[in-house]
Structure formats: structure tokens, C-alpha cells
Write an enzyme that holds these catalytic residues in place. Sequence first.
Site, mmCIF file in Angstrom:
data_model
loop_
_atom_site.group_PDB
_atom_site.id
_atom_site.type_symbol
_atom_site.label_atom_id
_atom_site.label_comp_id
_atom_site.label_asym_id
_atom_site.label_seq_id
_atom_site.Cartn_x
_atom_site.Cartn_y
_atom_site.Cartn_z
ATOM 1 N N PRO A 9 0.781 -1.233 0.000
ATOM 2 C CG PRO A 9 -0.010 -0.988 2.170
ATOM 3 C CD PRO A 9 0.767 -1.919 1.293
ATOM 4 C CG ASP A 32 -0.938 0.462 -11.611
ATOM 5 O OD1 ASP A 32 -0.654 0.507 -10.423
ATOM 6 O OD2 ASP A 32 -1.406 -0.545 -12.199
ATOM 7 C CE LYS A 54 -5.620 0.672 -16.050
ATOM 8 N NZ LYS A 54 -5.519 -0.529 -15.263
ATOM 9 N N GLY A 85 -0.174 -1.536 -7.179
ATOM 10 C CA GLY A 85 -0.368 -1.171 -5.778
ATOM 11 C C GLY A 85 -1.101 -2.272 -5.031
ATOM 12 N N GLY A 86 -0.739 -2.466 -3.765
ATOM 13 C CA GLY A 86 -1.431 -3.448 -2.932
ATOM 14 C C GLY A 86 -1.193 -4.857 -3.417
ATOM 15 C CG ASP A 87 -3.006 -9.315 -3.626
ATOM 16 O OD1 ASP A 87 -2.119 -10.041 -3.145
ATOM 17 O OD2 ASP A 87 -3.831 -9.709 -4.479
ATOM 18 C CB ILE A 90 -7.341 -7.282 -3.631
ATOM 19 C CG1 ILE A 90 -7.205 -8.689 -3.060
ATOM 20 C CG2 ILE A 90 -8.442 -6.480 -2.910
ATOM 21 C CD1 ILE A 90 -7.182 -8.824 -1.586
ATOM 22 C CG MET A 167 -11.253 1.971 -6.364
ATOM 23 S SD MET A 167 -11.482 0.864 -7.770
ATOM 24 C CE MET A 167 -12.034 -0.642 -6.971
ATOM 25 N N GLY A 196 -2.740 5.561 3.163
ATOM 26 C CA GLY A 196 -2.366 4.657 4.244
ATOM 27 C C GLY A 196 -0.952 4.104 4.137
#
Length: 261
Positions: A9, A32, A54, A85-87, A90, A167, A196
Site C-alpha cells: 500500500p 501504475d 489510470k 499497488g497493494g495486491d 484485489i 475506491m 495509508g
Amino acid sequence: MVSLVGAGPGDPELLTLKAYKRLMAAEVVVYDRLVSDEVLAMLPSTATKFYVGKVRSSHSVPQEDINQALITWATQGMRVVRLKGGDPFIFGRGGEELETLMAAGISVEVVPGITAASGCAAYAGIPLTHRDHAQSVRFVTGHLQQGETTLNWSALAQPGETLVFYMGLGNLMNICQQLMAHGLDPLTPLALVEQGTTQQQRTHIGTLRQLPPAFHSGDVNPPALLIIGGVVRLHDSLSWFEADQGDALGFQDGKHFPPLQ
Ligand code: SAH
């Protein structure tokens, strides 16, 4: 070879060891918007970097073009890292890219990352399934294509659950109104965790009917994660991340702004 890698994150120390190794060995990195500057700063200077970010609803690089580029570089024998970003699985469209790459016969692997829900909850001191407050947690998209009709609101509006909306910032009011309309207690607390796990993290606390003051004043910067449920109450006592400078502490329902109807 293409590695679909989760970057976590924001905090670069939340990269997995495998993700770190893939980044260090990468010849091409396609990333991204959600990949943090701190993670990007770790990339080897020899790697070629492509930004395919995006901005919500205006895609700067179409997904098909990203897929095609990944295939082209991999076919040329480059070590390609697709960094997300993140996983990747997901709300990251990693599944679509994996399908395309496999269909093209490219050898591919997926390196999972710490998703925003885990990272934000940990750094905001909100245990997502604290047993006194929640028996389950759901990850939900707040980016609703056809307004409120796409989600099963009555299934979501259950007590004893934690809801995490990705989102969800642009739809925050709608989400809260729908949950209340489907029976969730208007005093259910919510947290908006902004940026975060980064040094800019701020946590804004409110309730379903009383959104955080910073939201009303337009002072919440994306990316922001929305956490709804009784577990949010724990933030006041369990917040440990010193960079978290939110307007959360001492917030009282009814204090700042007129409640939502
Ligand atoms: N694949 C990503 C999610 C991509 S969807 C993951 O697993 O985390 C993009 C949404 O993720 C954003 O709109 C926001 O709701 C959330 N998000 C991602 N990073 C975040 C962060 N550092 N802080 C708060 N929310 C974040």
C-alpha cells in the site's frame, strides 16, 4: 517471464522479500498510479520504467495496450515486472492480465502484496476482525458503475461485520445512505484512511450519518480506504503510527456537520 508483483500500500518496507527480489532483477518495470514514490525509488537505475497509471474513469493507457506491451517485452526475453499497488488480485485487474499473458503462452508468476485493507487497518489501529466487534470482513468496490443498483445493499448492511470499501471516496455519501436505508445503524462508525502506510497517512473518523469533517471540507486526498463497522472504535485507543495526523481523535457524532438524511 512476467512477474505480476504486488507493491503493497505504500510503505516500501511492506514489500515482500519475493517482490523485492523481482524488482532488483527487473529489466522492465510497468507500474501504475498507486505504487508509492518510495517503492519506485528502490528500482534499479538500469531498469526501464513505464508508467501506465489510470486516473479514475479516464484510463491513460488502455488495458489492451498494457497487455500487448507486456507480451512484447516478455517475448523479447526481458525480465518484466508488472508492479501494482497493494495486491494484484484485489481490485487490481491482475486476473485479467494473468489470463492474457497465459493465453499468449508467456511464462508468468504472481507475487502477492499487502492489500490496502491490511495495510491501512494495521497502521490506523483498526483490527478488522476484532472478536468483540466483527465476525467477518468484506472487501467491496465503491466504484459503482450503475449507481447504487450494482451492490446487494441488504447483504452488506449487517451488524457484526466489517466493510472495507476500495475506491469509495467519490461515492461515500451514497454508500452511507444506502447502508442506512437498508438498516445499518446510523451511528455505525467509519474511518477514511488517506494515503495509508505512507508518511502522509491521515485517518478521518465519522459515522454513517455523520461523515468526517475533513470529507465535508474536501480535505481528503486519494487514495483513501473506507472502513465501516464497530472495529473502527478501536482506532482511538490503538492508533500507534506516529505519522498519522488525522482529525480523528475526539470526534463526536453530531458535533461538526449536519447529519445525512
Ligand atoms: N490492488 C490494490 C487496490 C486497487 S483499487 C490493493 O490491493 O490495495 C484502488 C483503491 O485502493 C483506492 O481507491 C483506495 O481505496 C485503495 N488504496 C490503495 N492504496 C491505498 C492507500 N495507500 N491508502 C488508502 N487507500 C488505498
